[in-house]
Scaffold this motif. Structure first.
Motif, mmCIF file in Angstrom:
data_model
loop_
_atom_site.group_PDB
_atom_site.id
_atom_site.type_symbol
_atom_site.label_atom_id
_atom_site.label_comp_id
_atom_site.label_asym_id
_atom_site.label_seq_id
_atom_site.Cartn_x
_atom_site.Cartn_y
_atom_site.Cartn_z
ATOM 1 N N LEU A 64 0.722 -1.367 0.032
ATOM 2 C CA LEU A 64 -0.198 0.182 -0.197
ATOM 3 C C LEU A 64 0.738 1.312 0.158
ATOM 4 O O LEU A 64 0.457 2.148 -0.501
ATOM 5 N N ASP A 65 1.936 1.186 0.666
ATOM 6 C CA ASP A 65 2.790 2.485 0.924
ATOM 7 C C ASP A 65 3.522 2.659 -0.432
ATOM 8 O O ASP A 65 3.890 3.822 -0.930
ATOM 9 N N ALA A 70 -2.250 6.865 -4.703
ATOM 10 C CA ALA A 70 -2.471 7.418 -6.118
ATOM 11 C C ALA A 70 -2.280 6.400 -7.348
ATOM 12 O O ALA A 70 -2.977 6.537 -8.378
ATOM 13 N N THR A 71 -1.426 5.467 -7.115
ATOM 14 C CA THR A 71 -1.299 4.541 -8.291
ATOM 15 C C THR A 71 -2.028 3.047 -7.938
ATOM 16 O O THR A 71 -2.438 2.339 -6.983
ATOM 17 N N PHE A 85 -8.019 -0.432 -8.129
ATOM 18 C CA PHE A 85 -8.519 0.270 -6.879
ATOM 19 C C PHE A 85 -7.358 0.993 -6.588
ATOM 20 O O PHE A 85 -6.332 0.955 -6.876
ATOM 21 N N THR A 86 -7.586 2.028 -5.589
ATOM 22 C CA THR A 86 -6.564 2.716 -4.713
ATOM 23 C C THR A 86 -6.837 2.723 -3.454
ATOM 24 O O THR A 86 -7.957 2.459 -2.835
ATOM 25 N N THR A 105 -9.193 1.175 3.049
ATOM 26 C CA THR A 105 -10.425 1.193 2.379
ATOM 27 C C THR A 105 -9.890 1.268 1.093
ATOM 28 O O THR A 105 -8.882 2.056 0.763
ATOM 29 N N PHE A 106 -10.635 0.485 -0.029
ATOM 30 C CA PHE A 106 -10.299 0.374 -1.071
ATOM 31 C C PHE A 106 -11.456 1.038 -1.987
ATOM 32 O O PHE A 106 -12.591 0.748 -1.864
ATOM 33 N N ASP A 107 -10.823 2.053 -2.894
ATOM 34 C CA ASP A 107 -11.748 2.835 -3.760
ATOM 35 C C ASP A 107 -11.607 2.481 -5.212
ATOM 36 O O ASP A 107 -10.484 2.604 -5.556
ATOM 37 N N GLN A 108 -12.743 1.991 -5.842
ATOM 38 C CA GLN A 108 -12.654 1.667 -7.370
ATOM 39 C C GLN A 108 -12.141 3.017 -8.211
ATOM 40 O O GLN A 108 -12.585 3.941 -7.918
ATOM 41 N N THR A 109 -11.316 2.733 -9.162
ATOM 42 C CA THR A 109 -10.752 3.638 -10.123
ATOM 43 C C THR A 109 -11.030 3.109 -11.510
ATOM 44 O O THR A 109 -11.043 2.041 -11.470
#
Length: 112
Positions: A64-65, A70-71, A85-86, A105-109
């Motif tokens: 994650l780090d 952002a990636t 996801f980000t 928390t994973f947000d779809q992108t």
């Protein structure tokens, strides 16, 4: 090609939300018109919990780090196809005996 997040979250701590973007126009006579907003009008966000040993939690944090919020990376949610996801936010791990707990928390992108 995006990296793949390979760790499986604890099912007991898994929750998610789907957001559908809709444009609406309300008219004076009570009539309302709605239409899907954009080609990717559905996006998902998942709250995940990982309860694992020291090495696994350290590997998740390093992954994650490395993506720095952002990636995008690939991940496969329950009952859904693999998607991008980000992760902009995760908790610092807590220790309980020989295991650690980490929440993310994973947000779809839609673009890497």
């Amino acid at each position: 090609m995006a990296d793949t997040f390979i760790w499986v979250p604890t099912v007991a701590g898994l929750s998610g939300d789907a957001t559908l973007l809709v444009r609406k126009a309300q008219f004076g006579d009570g009539y309302r018109q709605s239409v899907a907003d954009g080609i990717n009008n559905r996006s998902s966000s998942y709250n995940l919990t990982f309860v694992r040993d020291t090495a696994t939690i350290a590997a998740i944090m390093a992954f994650l780090d490395a993506h720095a919020g952002a990636t995008a990376f690939l991940w496969t949610p329950l009952l859904r196809p693999q998607a991008l996801f980000t992760c902009e936010k995760y908790s610092e791990p807590t220790k309980d005996g020989a295991v650690y707990t980490l929440s993310a928390t994973f947000d779809q992108t839609f673009a890497p």
